[in-house]
Motif scaffolding. Structure first.
Motif, PDB file in Angstrom:
ATOM      1  N   LEU A 126       0.832  -1.211   0.000  1.00 50.92           N
ATOM      2  CA  LEU A 126       0.000   0.000   0.000  1.00 50.92           C
ATOM      3  C   LEU A 126       0.864   1.258   0.000  1.00 50.92           C
ATOM      4  CD1 LEU A 126      -2.864   1.178   0.196  1.00 50.92           C
ATOM      5  CD2 LEU A 126      -2.634   1.092   2.678  1.00 50.92           C
ATOM      6  N   GLN A 127       0.688   2.082  -1.035  1.00 55.12           N
ATOM      7  CA  GLN A 127       1.396   3.350  -1.133  1.00 55.12           C
ATOM      8  C   GLN A 127       0.452   4.520  -1.424  1.00 55.12           C
ATOM      9  OE1 GLN A 127       4.319   2.595  -4.214  1.00 55.12           O
ATOM     10  NE2 GLN A 127       5.826   1.841  -2.739  1.00 55.12           N
ATOM     11  N   TYR A 128      -0.617   4.246  -2.152  1.00 56.44           N
ATOM     12  CA  TYR A 128      -1.535   5.309  -2.562  1.00 56.44           C
ATOM     13  C   TYR A 128      -2.938   4.733  -2.601  1.00 56.44           C
ATOM     14  CZ  TYR A 128      -2.798   9.636  -5.039  1.00 56.44           C
ATOM     15  OH  TYR A 128      -3.331  10.852  -5.380  1.00 56.44           O
ATOM     16  N   PHE A 129      -3.835   5.290  -1.783  1.00 60.28           N
ATOM     17  CA  PHE A 129      -5.188   4.744  -1.691  1.00 60.28           C
ATOM     18  C   PHE A 129      -6.165   5.894  -1.541  1.00 60.28           C
ATOM     19  CE2 PHE A 129      -8.770   2.875   0.718  1.00 60.28           C
ATOM     20  CZ  PHE A 129      -9.088   1.831  -0.140  1.00 60.28           C
ATOM     21  N   LEU A 130      -7.054   6.033  -2.525  1.00 55.48           N
ATOM     22  CA  LEU A 130      -8.073   7.092  -2.490  1.00 55.48           C
ATOM     23  C   LEU A 130      -7.433   8.463  -2.260  1.00 55.48           C
ATOM     24  CD1 LEU A 130     -10.825   5.287  -0.371  1.00 55.48           C
ATOM     25  CD2 LEU A 130     -10.617   5.392  -2.855  1.00 55.48           C
ATOM     26  N   ARG A 131      -6.337   8.724  -2.985  1.00 55.06           N
ATOM     27  CA  ARG A 131      -5.587   9.982  -2.923  1.00 55.06           C
ATOM     28  C   ARG A 131      -4.925  10.224  -1.580  1.00 55.06           C
ATOM     29  NH1 ARG A 131      -9.267  14.280  -6.448  1.00 55.06           N
ATOM     30  NH2 ARG A 131      -9.390  13.011  -8.336  1.00 55.06           N
ATOM     31  N   ILE A 132      -4.773   9.176  -0.791  1.00 59.23           N
ATOM     32  CA  ILE A 132      -4.034   9.258   0.468  1.00 59.23           C
ATOM     33  C   ILE A 132      -2.707   8.531   0.279  1.00 59.23           C
ATOM     34  CG2 ILE A 132      -3.989   8.605   2.905  1.00 59.23           C
ATOM     35  CD1 ILE A 132      -7.025   8.795   2.918  1.00 59.23           C
ATOM     36  N   GLU A 133      -1.607   9.229   0.548  1.00 60.48           N
ATOM     37  CA  GLU A 133      -0.275   8.657   0.392  1.00 60.48           C
ATOM     38  C   GLU A 133       0.152   7.970   1.688  1.00 60.48           C
ATOM     39  OE1 GLU A 133       2.429  11.628  -1.307  1.00 60.48           O
ATOM     40  OE2 GLU A 133       0.632  12.731  -1.911  1.00 60.48           O
ATOM     41  N   VAL A 134       0.662   6.750   1.552  1.00 61.74           N
ATOM     42  CA  VAL A 134       1.075   5.935   2.698  1.00 61.74           C
ATOM     43  C   VAL A 134       2.573   5.694   2.602  1.00 61.74           C
ATOM     44  CG1 VAL A 134       0.725   3.800   3.966  1.00 61.74           C
ATOM     45  CG2 VAL A 134      -1.190   4.821   2.703  1.00 61.74           C
ATOM     46  N   ALA A 135       3.318   6.067   3.624  1.00 57.80           N
ATOM     47  CA  ALA A 135       4.773   5.859   3.657  1.00 57.80           C
ATOM     48  C   ALA A 135       5.132   5.057   4.899  1.00 57.80           C
ATOM     49  CB  ALA A 135       5.505   7.195   3.646  1.00 57.80           C
ATOM     50  N   ARG A 136       6.004   4.072   4.713  1.00 56.80           N
ATOM     51  CA  ARG A 136       6.406   3.198   5.824  1.00 56.80           C
ATOM     52  C   ARG A 136       7.890   3.364   6.136  1.00 56.80           C
ATOM     53  NH1 ARG A 136       3.130  -0.112   2.787  1.00 56.80           N
ATOM     54  NH2 ARG A 136       1.382  -1.115   3.834  1.00 56.80           N
ATOM     55  N   ARG A 188      -0.177  15.012   0.094  1.00 56.23           N
ATOM     56  CA  ARG A 188       0.672  16.060  -0.475  1.00 56.23           C
ATOM     57  C   ARG A 188       0.349  16.300  -1.955  1.00 56.23           C
ATOM     58  NH1 ARG A 188       5.540  18.670   0.291  1.00 56.23           N
ATOM     59  NH2 ARG A 188       6.713  19.101  -1.600  1.00 56.23           N
ATOM     60  N   LYS A 189       0.277  15.241  -2.749  1.00 54.27           N
ATOM     61  CA  LYS A 189      -0.007  15.407  -4.175  1.00 54.27           C
ATOM     62  C   LYS A 189      -1.386  16.028  -4.380  1.00 54.27           C
ATOM     63  CE  LYS A 189      -0.121  12.899  -8.575  1.00 54.27           C
ATOM     64  NZ  LYS A 189      -1.385  13.555  -8.987  1.00 54.27           N
ATOM     65  N   TYR A 190      -2.350  15.604  -3.578  1.00 58.02           N
ATOM     66  CA  TYR A 190      -3.709  16.155  -3.671  1.00 58.02           C
ATOM     67  C   TYR A 190      -3.700  17.654  -3.379  1.00 58.02           C
ATOM     68  CZ  TYR A 190      -8.742  16.554  -2.740  1.00 58.02           C
ATOM     69  OH  TYR A 190     -10.063  16.921  -2.763  1.00 58.02           O
ATOM     70  N   VAL A 191      -2.922  18.063  -2.360  1.00 60.44           N
ATOM     71  CA  VAL A 191      -2.834  19.477  -1.996  1.00 60.44           C
ATOM     72  C   VAL A 191      -2.175  20.281  -3.105  1.00 60.44           C
ATOM     73  CG1 VAL A 191      -1.776  21.118  -0.399  1.00 60.44           C
ATOM     74  CG2 VAL A 191      -2.838  19.048   0.484  1.00 60.44           C
ATOM     75  N   LEU A 192      -1.068  19.769  -3.635  1.00 67.08           N
ATOM     76  CA  LEU A 192      -0.370  20.495  -4.699  1.00 67.08           C
ATOM     77  C   LEU A 192      -1.231  20.618  -5.948  1.00 67.08           C
ATOM     78  CD1 LEU A 192       3.229  19.020  -4.293  1.00 67.08           C
ATOM     79  CD2 LEU A 192       2.375  21.234  -3.518  1.00 67.08           C
ATOM     80  N   ASP A 193      -1.974  19.560  -6.272  1.00 66.86           N
ATOM     81  CA  ASP A 193      -2.895  19.638  -7.426  1.00 66.86           C
ATOM     82  C   ASP A 193      -3.984  20.680  -7.185  1.00 66.86           C
ATOM     83  OD1 ASP A 193      -1.453  17.700  -8.725  1.00 66.86           O
ATOM     84  OD2 ASP A 193      -2.818  16.054  -8.198  1.00 66.86           O
ATOM     85  N   LEU A 194      -4.490  20.735  -5.953  1.00 63.47           N
ATOM     86  CA  LEU A 194      -5.520  21.720  -5.607  1.00 63.47           C
ATOM     87  C   LEU A 194      -4.979  23.136  -5.729  1.00 63.47           C
ATOM     88  CD1 LEU A 194      -8.292  22.516  -4.467  1.00 63.47           C
ATOM     89  CD2 LEU A 194      -7.412  22.052  -2.176  1.00 63.47           C
ATOM     90  N   LYS A 211      -0.500  26.047   1.435  1.00 65.94           N
ATOM     91  CA  LYS A 211       0.774  26.335   0.772  1.00 65.94           C
ATOM     92  C   LYS A 211       1.940  26.196   1.763  1.00 65.94           C
ATOM     93  CE  LYS A 211       3.928  27.994  -1.990  1.00 65.94           C
ATOM     94  NZ  LYS A 211       3.950  29.421  -2.313  1.00 65.94           N
ATOM     95  N   SER A 212       1.687  26.508   3.041  1.00 59.20           N
ATOM     96  CA  SER A 212       2.757  26.453   4.043  1.00 59.20           C
ATOM     97  C   SER A 212       3.039  25.036   4.537  1.00 59.20           C
ATOM     98  CB  SER A 212       2.402  27.342   5.245  1.00 59.20           C
ATOM     99  OG  SER A 212       1.280  26.826   5.948  1.00 59.20           O
ATOM    100  N   CYS A 213       2.099  24.095   4.320  1.00 61.92           N
ATOM    101  CA  CYS A 213       2.297  22.735   4.859  1.00 61.92           C
ATOM    102  C   CYS A 213       1.599  21.701   3.973  1.00 61.92           C
ATOM    103  CB  CYS A 213       1.782  22.645   6.289  1.00 61.92           C
ATOM    104  SG  CYS A 213       0.062  23.208   6.480  1.00 61.92           S
ATOM    105  N   PRO A 214       1.999  21.563   2.708  1.00 64.72           N
ATOM    106  CA  PRO A 214       1.296  20.632   1.806  1.00 64.72           C
ATOM    107  C   PRO A 214       1.441  19.171   2.199  1.00 64.72           C
ATOM    108  CG  PRO A 214       3.291  21.470   0.772  1.00 64.72           C
ATOM    109  CD  PRO A 214       3.104  22.265   2.013  1.00 64.72           C
ATOM    110  N   GLY A 215       2.534  18.820   2.893  1.00 59.39           N
ATOM    111  CA  GLY A 215       2.757  17.429   3.259  1.00 59.39           C
ATOM    112  C   GLY A 215       2.344  17.081   4.676  1.00 59.39           C
TER     113      GLY A 215
END
Length: 326
Positions: free
Chosen positions: A58-68, A78-84, A167-171
């Motif tokens: 699992l890395q990307y699910f329903l536009r939610i990024e998962v990092a282990r 983060r990607k969803y925020v930057l696209d927005l 913009k100040s905290c996309p991730g």
């Protein structure tokens, strides 16, 4: 077996204690568990019945990024925020330190109407989805959502301020540290008569499993109360319902809850109502909530605890706060 507490979750538990958990959202599926062989067999079984594609860990699910990592698991969008930000031409804007000015009070008749309300409605809809990983947006998004039917320029300015904050905290997101966790607790709060339009209070709560934040909510109450104690007590009832549901689903997942769940509240009068057997004249119209919470207290399911307002974690879900409290 389908979970009774969440009908989108399915569990298969073997006699040796190993289990597989399968979570379904429309046509997306997450499979997890400690039965590695069983997970492989479940995938083969699904492939025989459906046209499925294994996307691996699992890395990307329903536009939610998962990092282990060895330290734990992080969730972000983060990607969803930057696209927005790119879609709204806000990538080059000046960052804001908080989602909303604490002194800003929005109303239904503030400045003129927007010529095209659909733009506002689409933006708010995209911001609502961001609250899945950014609890700090929950209250401000609930506020701007109240003007979807007739948005005005002031409401759109508030939306742009939220985008400046992103913009100040996309991730920014959630982190769940590795290691054992135990014990359910819930912080509840109510902003008494906080809505300037109808003087309804706002309920806010957040629940933790150990040190991990697992659920949160901000919602305006439907009834106007005459005292802050009654507004806080209604919030306690909603927090109790959330704890009961979480206890149920955790039990089905195999995480047995030992002892009472802690319910933190910064209103001593509301805590006294939970244990006092006397009903007062001003509290008769919330009598159902009173007896509901008292029953759970007597049975040892919850334990109401006073917490100072300075340590009230749920404060961020009932009002706009400064950067030091975020």
């Amino acid at each position: 077996m389908r979970c009774h507490s969440d009908h989108t979750c399915f569990i298969r538990r073997r006699s040796d204690g190993r289990c597989i958990m399968l979570l379904v959202y429309v046509d997306d599926i997450i499979i997890t568990g400690d039965d590695v062989l069983g997970i492989a067999q479940a995938k083969l079984h699904l492939q025989k019945s459906f046209d499925v594609k294994d996307l691996g860990p699992l890395q990307y699910f329903l536009r939610i990024e998962v990092a282990r990592s060895r330290r734990g698991i992080s969730l972000s969008q983060r990607k969803y925020v930057l696209d927005l930000l790119q879609d709204t031409s806000m990538l080059g804007c000046q960052p804001a330190s908080i989602p909303m000015d604490p002194n800003l009070k929005l109303s239904v008749e503030l400045r003129e109407l927007l010529p095209d309300p659909s733009v506002y409605q689409r933006l708010v809809g995209r911001l609502i989805y961001l609250t899945n990983t950014m609890p700090d947006l929950t209250f401000v998004v609930s506020v701007i959502s109240q003007f979807m039917h007739a948005p005005r320029l002031a409401h759109m300015d508030a939306v742009y301020h939220i985008l400046s904050y992103l913009k100040s905290c996309p991730g920014l997101g959630l982190f769940y540290a590795s290691g054992n966790q135990s014990g359910l607790s819930c912080f509840i709060d109510a902003d008494y008569a906080g809505c300037k339009t109808d003087r309804c209070s706002t309920t806010g709560f957040c629940t933790f499993y150990g040190n991990h934040l697992i659920s949160w909510k901000s919602k305006k109450q439907a009834v106007v109360f005459r005292s802050s104690a009654e507004a806080e007590y209604r919030a306690m009832a909603q927090g109790t319902c959330e704890l009961l549901w979480l206890q149920s689903i955790l039990g089905e997942l195999g995480f047995v809850q030992k002892g009472s769940s802690k319910l933190f509240c910064d209103n001593k009068s509301a805590i006294m109502l939970a244990s006092d057997s006397v009903l007062h004249e001003r509290s008769k119209h919330i009598e159902v909530d009173i007896h509901f919470i008292r029953e759970k207290v007597r049975s040892g399911i919850i334990n109401p605890i006073f917490v100072p307002s300075s340590e009230q974690t749920a404060d961020v879900f009932t009002k706009s706060v400064g950067p030091s409290l975020l």
